[in-house]
Design an enzyme around this catalytic site. Structure first.
Site, mmCIF file in Angstrom:
data_model
loop_
_atom_site.group_PDB
_atom_site.id
_atom_site.type_symbol
_atom_site.label_atom_id
_atom_site.label_comp_id
_atom_site.label_asym_id
_atom_site.label_seq_id
_atom_site.Cartn_x
_atom_site.Cartn_y
_atom_site.Cartn_z
ATOM 1 N N ASP A 139 41.014 -9.873 21.326
ATOM 2 C CA ASP A 139 40.009 -8.816 21.288
ATOM 3 C C ASP A 139 40.125 -7.848 22.451
ATOM 4 O O ASP A 139 40.198 -8.254 23.606
ATOM 5 C CB ASP A 139 38.629 -9.489 21.325
ATOM 6 C CG ASP A 139 37.501 -8.485 21.276
ATOM 7 O OD1 ASP A 139 37.573 -7.562 20.446
ATOM 8 O OD2 ASP A 139 36.553 -8.621 22.065
ATOM 9 N N THR A 140 40.132 -6.557 22.127
ATOM 10 C CA THR A 140 39.997 -5.525 23.148
ATOM 11 C C THR A 140 39.379 -4.288 22.506
ATOM 12 O O THR A 140 39.386 -4.151 21.279
ATOM 13 C CB THR A 140 41.352 -5.206 23.809
ATOM 14 O OG1 THR A 140 41.130 -4.390 24.950
ATOM 15 C CG2 THR A 140 42.302 -4.505 22.862
ATOM 16 N N ALA A 141 38.833 -3.406 23.338
ATOM 17 C CA ALA A 141 38.126 -2.234 22.812
ATOM 18 C C ALA A 141 39.049 -1.392 21.938
ATOM 19 O O ALA A 141 38.709 -1.026 20.808
ATOM 20 C CB ALA A 141 37.586 -1.415 23.970
ATOM 21 N N GLY A 181 35.723 -1.943 13.806
ATOM 22 C CA GLY A 181 34.501 -1.332 14.340
ATOM 23 C C GLY A 181 34.738 -0.823 15.750
ATOM 24 O O GLY A 181 35.063 -1.600 16.640
ATOM 25 N N VAL A 182 34.620 0.455 15.924
ATOM 26 C CA VAL A 182 34.635 1.033 17.272
ATOM 27 C C VAL A 182 33.373 1.875 17.396
ATOM 28 O O VAL A 182 33.215 2.887 16.699
ATOM 29 C CB VAL A 182 35.904 1.873 17.532
ATOM 30 C CG1 VAL A 182 35.805 2.575 18.885
ATOM 31 C CG2 VAL A 182 37.144 0.980 17.494
ATOM 32 N N GLY A 183 32.478 1.418 18.212
ATOM 33 C CA GLY A 183 31.283 2.203 18.509
ATOM 34 C C GLY A 183 30.007 1.911 17.757
ATOM 35 O O GLY A 183 28.969 2.451 18.133
ATOM 36 N N GLY A 204 28.313 -0.890 17.656
ATOM 37 C CA GLY A 204 27.558 -1.981 18.256
ATOM 38 C C GLY A 204 26.307 -1.506 18.986
ATOM 39 O O GLY A 204 26.266 -0.414 19.554
ATOM 40 N N CYS A 240 26.785 -0.716 22.597
ATOM 41 C CA CYS A 240 28.020 0.050 22.796
ATOM 42 C C CYS A 240 27.752 1.523 23.085
ATOM 43 O O CYS A 240 27.022 2.176 22.336
ATOM 44 C CB CYS A 240 28.830 -0.094 21.515
ATOM 45 S SG CYS A 240 30.244 0.943 21.466
HETATM 46 N N1 LIG Z 1 34.069 -2.627 19.315
HETATM 47 C C1 LIG Z 1 33.868 -1.711 20.214
HETATM 48 O O1 LIG Z 1 33.466 -0.595 19.918
HETATM 49 C C2 LIG Z 1 34.134 -1.999 21.640
HETATM 50 C C3 LIG Z 1 34.160 -3.284 22.091
HETATM 51 N N2 LIG Z 1 34.293 -3.569 23.437
HETATM 52 C C4 LIG Z 1 34.309 -4.956 23.862
HETATM 53 O O2 LIG Z 1 34.238 -5.090 25.252
HETATM 54 C C5 LIG Z 1 35.066 -6.166 25.728
HETATM 55 C C6 LIG Z 1 35.958 -5.694 26.830
HETATM 56 O O3 LIG Z 1 37.002 -4.962 26.271
HETATM 57 P P1 LIG Z 1 37.953 -3.992 27.087
HETATM 58 O O4 LIG Z 1 37.188 -2.951 27.773
HETATM 59 O O5 LIG Z 1 38.990 -3.574 26.124
HETATM 60 O O6 LIG Z 1 38.537 -4.895 28.258
HETATM 61 P P2 LIG Z 1 39.819 -5.815 28.400
HETATM 62 O O7 LIG Z 1 39.561 -6.699 29.529
HETATM 63 O O8 LIG Z 1 40.128 -6.440 27.090
HETATM 64 O O9 LIG Z 1 41.036 -4.861 28.806
HETATM 65 C C7 LIG Z 1 41.516 -3.807 28.067
HETATM 66 C C8 LIG Z 1 42.910 -3.404 28.556
HETATM 67 O O10 LIG Z 1 43.328 -2.264 27.849
HETATM 68 C C9 LIG Z 1 43.520 -1.156 28.742
HETATM 69 N N3 LIG Z 1 42.998 0.038 28.084
HETATM 70 C C10 LIG Z 1 43.679 1.167 27.841
HETATM 71 N N4 LIG Z 1 42.921 2.062 27.213
HETATM 72 C C11 LIG Z 1 41.713 1.497 27.053
HETATM 73 C C12 LIG Z 1 40.482 1.927 26.487
HETATM 74 N N5 LIG Z 1 40.335 3.136 25.969
HETATM 75 N N6 LIG Z 1 39.425 1.107 26.523
HETATM 76 C C13 LIG Z 1 39.529 -0.135 27.082
HETATM 77 N N7 LIG Z 1 40.669 -0.593 27.631
HETATM 78 C C14 LIG Z 1 41.758 0.211 27.606
HETATM 79 C C15 LIG Z 1 42.753 -1.532 30.009
HETATM 80 O O11 LIG Z 1 43.328 -0.972 31.164
HETATM 81 P P3 LIG Z 1 42.443 -0.074 32.194
HETATM 82 O O12 LIG Z 1 41.143 -0.842 32.421
HETATM 83 O O13 LIG Z 1 43.278 0.023 33.414
HETATM 84 O O14 LIG Z 1 42.219 1.213 31.486
HETATM 85 C C16 LIG Z 1 42.900 -3.036 30.026
HETATM 86 O O15 LIG Z 1 44.154 -3.403 30.544
HETATM 87 C C17 LIG Z 1 35.759 -6.709 24.478
HETATM 88 O O16 LIG Z 1 35.027 -7.825 24.027
HETATM 89 C C18 LIG Z 1 35.648 -5.586 23.495
HETATM 90 O O17 LIG Z 1 35.625 -6.013 22.155
HETATM 91 C C19 LIG Z 1 34.433 -2.561 24.354
HETATM 92 C C20 LIG Z 1 34.387 -1.247 23.956
HETATM 93 C C21 LIG Z 1 34.309 -0.868 22.557
HETATM 94 N N1 LIG Z 2 31.648 -0.296 22.949
HETATM 95 C C1 LIG Z 2 31.192 -1.523 23.194
HETATM 96 N N2 LIG Z 2 31.132 -2.395 22.167
HETATM 97 C C2 LIG Z 2 30.715 -3.615 22.458
HETATM 98 C C3 LIG Z 2 30.329 -3.998 23.726
HETATM 99 N N3 LIG Z 2 29.973 -5.294 23.703
HETATM 100 C C4 LIG Z 2 30.156 -5.690 22.432
HETATM 101 N N4 LIG Z 2 30.592 -4.691 21.680
HETATM 102 C C5 LIG Z 2 30.895 -4.690 20.255
HETATM 103 O O1 LIG Z 2 29.685 -4.771 19.504
HETATM 104 C C6 LIG Z 2 29.803 -5.837 18.551
HETATM 105 C C7 LIG Z 2 28.444 -6.405 18.206
HETATM 106 O O2 LIG Z 2 27.637 -5.405 17.643
HETATM 107 P P1 LIG Z 2 26.053 -5.581 17.435
HETATM 108 O O3 LIG Z 2 25.582 -4.267 16.902
HETATM 109 O O4 LIG Z 2 25.868 -6.676 16.466
HETATM 110 O O5 LIG Z 2 25.488 -5.916 18.771
HETATM 111 C C8 LIG Z 2 30.722 -6.821 19.238
HETATM 112 O O6 LIG Z 2 31.282 -7.748 18.357
HETATM 113 C C9 LIG Z 2 31.745 -5.873 19.857
HETATM 114 O O7 LIG Z 2 32.700 -5.439 18.952
HETATM 115 C C10 LIG Z 2 30.385 -3.036 24.776
HETATM 116 O O8 LIG Z 2 30.033 -3.291 25.939
HETATM 117 N N5 LIG Z 2 30.820 -1.811 24.454
HETATM 118 K K LIG Z 3 26.297 2.224 19.302
#
Ligand SMILES: NC(=O)C1=CN([C@@H]2O[C@H](COP(=O)(O)OP(=O)(O)OC[C@H]3O[C@@H](n4cnc5c(N)ncnc54)[C@H](OP(=O)(O)O)[C@@H]3O)[C@@H](O)[C@H]2O)C=CC1
Ligand SMILES: Nc1nc2c(ncn2[C@@H]2O[C@H](COP(=O)(O)O)[C@@H](O)[C@H]2O)c(=O)[nH]1
Ligand SMILES: [K+]
Length: 477
Positions: A244-246, A294-296, A298, A301
């Site tokens: 999982d990552t954003a 899903g991006v955004g 949440g 989020c």
């Molecule tokens: N579903 C959603 O809409 C989102 C969910 N999340 C949740 O938050 C948690 C943390 O995720 P995350 O922030 O990815 O952290 P992670 O710890 O997973 O790291 C993400 C990695 O990707 C790199 N990266 C490059 N571009 C991006 C970007 N646009 N956004 C984030 N990382 C990027 C980061 O480097 P560097 O830090 O140097 O840029 C880092 O090395 C996860 O559980 C994720 O699912 C977070 C945001 C959106």
């Molecule tokens: N952009 C962000 N998304 C996030 C963050 N923490 C979690 N999440 C995402 O939301 C869902 C859950 O959605 P919900 O509406 O039921 O709360 C979760 O699974 C992630 O994908 C965050 O800090 N930023």
């Molecule tokens: K939102």
């Protein structure tokens, strides 16, 4: 799924759409099979998000007991994750473990962990022996400084383990009392049972592994030793691995999936998050079985407001699910669910399951402690996994300069109040609400299972006024 009218050229959220009833031959809502067909063994299509404020071991066991799955978050260190998985695996597949306290715990301390609501068992321990079991609702009228060990007068009547094992017999036995009993086996107290839980064991089937233990998933981030952590989780017993990552559509994610696939750990690989056909295809080609979409959307989020990136969730799920199906893979619709209707729509769009975070964060079983607001309402805190709060603790081991650099990119709320619903305080109550809604959606579409539901669903587009019209009116106009 078909659009009732033409598919619009713009993207749609759950609130933009509705389901139109079709002729049905499904005589009962209880005849609908809600099992998923994505290889995870879920008997209902609900996944609790890998968020620190949502998925702890207790919630994971409770959800798996009803056939769903929780994903333990990547922020749990290796030891805690392994312990959490072991705890879930040790739980009874039908009956919840009581909340255990020592005899010296005060009522006020217990109320930080369990609200005074019916159906949750409190077990008072003296050394390794349970000396008293009662229903949590009894705490309501007790003085805050009373010791639990002094509350013998709250003791529940007892039921034999033999009767408790027969759900129908247990339900009938509890009808005579006050809907709750302590369970006794060989002269010892082993837990508590609520009448509603006896009923639930007849309605749900647990999600079980090959050894008959409850299933649980665990998350892995894309930085560090991805394969090492995935292997450790798998060896600890995780049934599903979630990468999982954003921004899931990035090179580091593709390489992480390839490495975990190469390690051949024998568990389905879920990966995300993405919102496009191209992202879905790339993650599947790298080796993912299930794509997290899903991006955004949440509740915690801020990504859309910070970056403008994301996509209205109904359209994202529809497009990614179509792509996944063509590649023999599945999608989980992740985030933005506020009502059972949203779950139904995500399944209609083709999701094999729906991930829920914040809605579950306010339940009895979620990991957070209970707070009380100025008007006496109980709540738990939720926070985003990309919030400053989560980032600060995730990178606590880094030096302050590196930690400060990481915190610059916060994309989530650090402190959200999730009220505990007095009508539905437990995860079971929410699961009942969601699954009854979805069962009903299926029969309105004439569908016996989720595959038929996706095939038969007819979706219309509505105005904001149309959405508003559908809401109930708790106070007169
Ligand atoms: N579903 C959603 O809409 C989102 C969910 N999340 C949740 O938050 C948690 C943390 O995720 P995350 O922030 O990815 O952290 P992670 O710890 O997973 O790291 C993400 C990695 O990707 C790199 N990266 C490059 N571009 C991006 C970007 N646009 N956004 C984030 N990382 C990027 C980061 O480097 P560097 O830090 O140097 O840029 C880092 O090395 C996860 O559980 C994720 O699912 C977070 C945001 C959106
Ligand atoms: N952009 C962000 N998304 C996030 C963050 N923490 C979690 N999440 C995402 O939301 C869902 C859950 O959605 P919900 O509406 O039921 O709360 C979760 O699974 C992630 O994908 C965050 O800090 N930023
Ligand atoms: K939102």
């Amino acid at each position: 799924m078909q659009f009732y009218d033409a598919q619009p050229q713009y993207d749609l959220t759950y609130s933009d759409v509705f389901l139109i009833p079709s002729r049905s031959e499904v005589g009962s809502r209880l005849g609908v099979d809600l099992s998923t067909n994505d290889g995870t063994g879920m008997r209902i299509p609900l996944v609790a998000s890998n968020m620190n404020a949502v998925s702890g071991p207790r919630l994971a066991a409770a959800l798996a007991r009803r056939g769903g799955l929780a994903v333990l978050p990547q922020d749990l260190d290796g030891e805690s994750a392994a312990e959490g998985i072991a705890w879930v695996k040790a739980q009874h597949p039908s009956w919840a473990a009581p909340f255990e306290f020592s005899a010296d715990t005060t009522v006020a301390e217990a109320l930080n962990v369990v609200p005074p609501v019916a159906g949750h068992a409190i077990a008072v321990r003296d050394g390794d022996k349970t000396v008293l079991v009662f229903d949590a609702s009894k705490l309501e009228r007790m003085p805050g400084d009373a010791r639990l060990g002094d509350l013998d007068h709250l003791a529940a009547s007892t039921l034999s383990a033999e009767t408790a094992a027969d759900a129908r017999a247990a339900f009938d036995a509890l009808e005579a009392g006050d809907g709750f009993a302590a369970v006794e086996q060989d002269g010892a107290l082993v837990g508590g049972l609520a009448q509603r839980d006896a009923l639930r064991t007849t309605l749900y089937q647990p999600a079980l592994d090959d050894e008959g233990r409850l299933r649980v998933a665990a998350a892995v981030g894309i930085n560090g030793d991805v394969v090492g952590r995935a292997r450790m989780l798998r060896e600890a017993g995780a049934d599903v691995l979630v990468l999982d990552t954003a921004h899931g559509h990035q090179g580091s994610m593709l390489r992480a999936i390839e490495a975990v696939r190469e390690a051949d750990l024998g568990a389905p690989i879920v990966a995300g998050n993405v919102v496009s056909a191209a992202g879905t295809r790339d993650l599947i080609r790298a080796g993912a079985n299930i794509i997290k979409v899903g991006v955004g959307p949440g509740a915690m989020c801020t990504t859309r407001m910070m970056t403008a990136v994301g996509r209205p969730q109904f359209s994202a799920v529809l497009e990614c699910a179509d792509t996944a199906r063509n590649h023999d893979a599945s999608v989980w619709a992740d985030g933005g669910v506020r009502y059972p209707r949203d779950v139904a729509l995500a399944l209609a769009a083709g999701g094999s399951a729906v991930m829920i975070g914040s809605w579950f964060a306010g339940t009895v079983e979620a990991p957070g402690r209970i707070h009380v607001d100025a008007s006496g309402r109980r709540y738990k805190e939720s926070f985003g996994m990309a919030s400053s709060r989560a980032v600060e603790s995730r990178f606590a081991a880094l030096d302050p300069y590196e930690r400060a650099r990481k915190q610059l990119f916060a994309e989530g709320i650090s402190n959200s109040t999730i009220l505990m619903d007095p009508e539905r305080p437990g995860i079971d109550d929410l699961v009942d609400m969601i699954t009854t809604g979805v069962r009903s959606s299926c029969t309105y579409a004439g569908a016996r299972n989720l595959r038929e539901f996706h095939e038969r669903a007819k979706v219309g587009i509505q105005s904001a006024a149309g959405y508003e019209e559908g809401k109930a009116l708790p106070v007169s106009w």
